[in-house]
Design an enzyme around this catalytic site. Sequence first.
Site, short mmCIF file in Angstrom:
data_model
loop_
_atom_site.label_atom_id
_atom_site.label_comp_id
_atom_site.label_asym_id
_atom_site.label_seq_id
_atom_site.Cartn_x
_atom_site.Cartn_y
_atom_site.Cartn_z
N HIS A 170 100.77 31.13 -121.38
CA HIS A 170 100.11 30.01 -120.95
C HIS A 170 100.05 29.16 -121.85
CE1 HIS A 170 98.14 32.95 -117.74
NE2 HIS A 170 99.11 32.24 -117.05
N LYS A 188 91.90 37.18 -104.99
CA LYS A 188 91.73 38.17 -105.87
C LYS A 188 90.39 38.24 -106.67
CE LYS A 188 96.06 36.35 -107.64
NZ LYS A 188 96.83 35.81 -108.58
N ARG A 209 109.46 32.68 -116.19
CA ARG A 209 109.68 33.60 -117.36
C ARG A 209 110.93 34.26 -117.23
NH1 ARG A 209 104.17 36.39 -116.45
NH2 ARG A 209 104.96 36.14 -114.28
N SER A 215 99.14 37.74 -117.05
CA SER A 215 97.79 38.30 -117.15
C SER A 215 97.56 39.42 -116.49
CB SER A 215 96.91 37.09 -116.22
OG SER A 215 97.04 35.94 -116.98
O1 PNS Z 1 98.64 31.83 -111.79
P1 PNS Z 1 98.66 32.08 -110.46
O2 PNS Z 1 97.78 33.08 -109.90
O3 PNS Z 1 100.35 32.55 -110.08
O4 PNS Z 1 98.71 30.48 -109.49
C1 PNS Z 1 98.87 30.42 -108.13
C2 PNS Z 1 98.37 29.16 -107.72
C3 PNS Z 1 96.98 29.13 -108.16
C4 PNS Z 1 98.93 27.84 -108.55
C5 PNS Z 1 98.50 28.97 -106.13
O5 PNS Z 1 97.96 30.08 -105.60
C6 PNS Z 1 97.96 27.77 -105.55
O6 PNS Z 1 98.27 26.60 -105.94
N1 PNS Z 1 96.74 28.15 -104.73
C7 PNS Z 1 96.08 27.04 -104.14
C8 PNS Z 1 96.07 27.12 -102.60
C9 PNS Z 1 97.30 26.41 -102.45
O7 PNS Z 1 97.69 25.07 -102.42
N2 PNS Z 1 98.23 27.03 -101.46
C10 PNS Z 1 99.75 26.54 -101.37
C11 PNS Z 1 100.67 26.46 -102.31
S1 PNS Z 1 102.31 27.45 -101.86
#
Ligand code: PNS
Length: 190
Positions: free
Chosen positions: A19, A43, A92, A130
């Site tokens: 990150h 989660k 990645r 993570s």
């Molecule tokens: O680190 P992560 O868990 O892969 O991040 C995922 C994240 C937080 C970027 C994604 O779940 C998100 O943007 N969630 C907010 C809700 C949202 O906008 N959902 C639609 C996106 S497809």
Amino acid sequence: MHKGIAIYPGSFDPPTNGHLDLIERGAKIFEELVVAILRNSEKSPMFSVAERLGMLKELTATLKNVRIDTFNGLMVEYAKSLDATCILRGIRAISDYEYELQMALMNRKLEPTLETVFMMPADKYSYVSSRLVREVAQAGGPVRGLVPEVVEQKLREKLDPAYKLRDARQIAVLGKRDSDRREKKRKKKA
Ligand code: PNS
């Protein structure tokens, strides 16, 4: 340098060296980079949002065009509220691609003016996530080199509540050893 604000959204539970690598790369490309922690994740996180916010703030303190924030609900709505023009995400390995593509296309459907930009972290972090860091740390394995030192310390404190106490005792013992040594030297000289 790309003018305007980019958002780097994620869970960051906990922040890893991957990150941080991406944040540093993003900070070189975008005028302003907002690292945004999702607050309402389904989660059950290991670290509270406040803990993650604190760690990320400490880790990015020297990067003047990086800001840490949190958001709720749809990411594109949050991005619009900041007048951001780009979403930054890391890829990645090819295994990340499917999920990232799906998310990028969904976000584009929701807000066509927002562009998703993918960057690759250094290859030495290509296997670091993570989830794996949590798994290794929870099983008592070493995570040195995978996460910044401050995160390593927080993981230790979180997973071993006796750690803080042991650490404090060790510091006291080492301190005493040091002062005994100094005292011996002083007596020898006298
Ligand atoms: O680190 P992560 O868990 O892969 O991040 C995922 C994240 C937080 C970027 C994604 O779940 C998100 O943007 N969630 C907010 C809700 C949202 O906008 N959902 C639609 C996106 S497809």
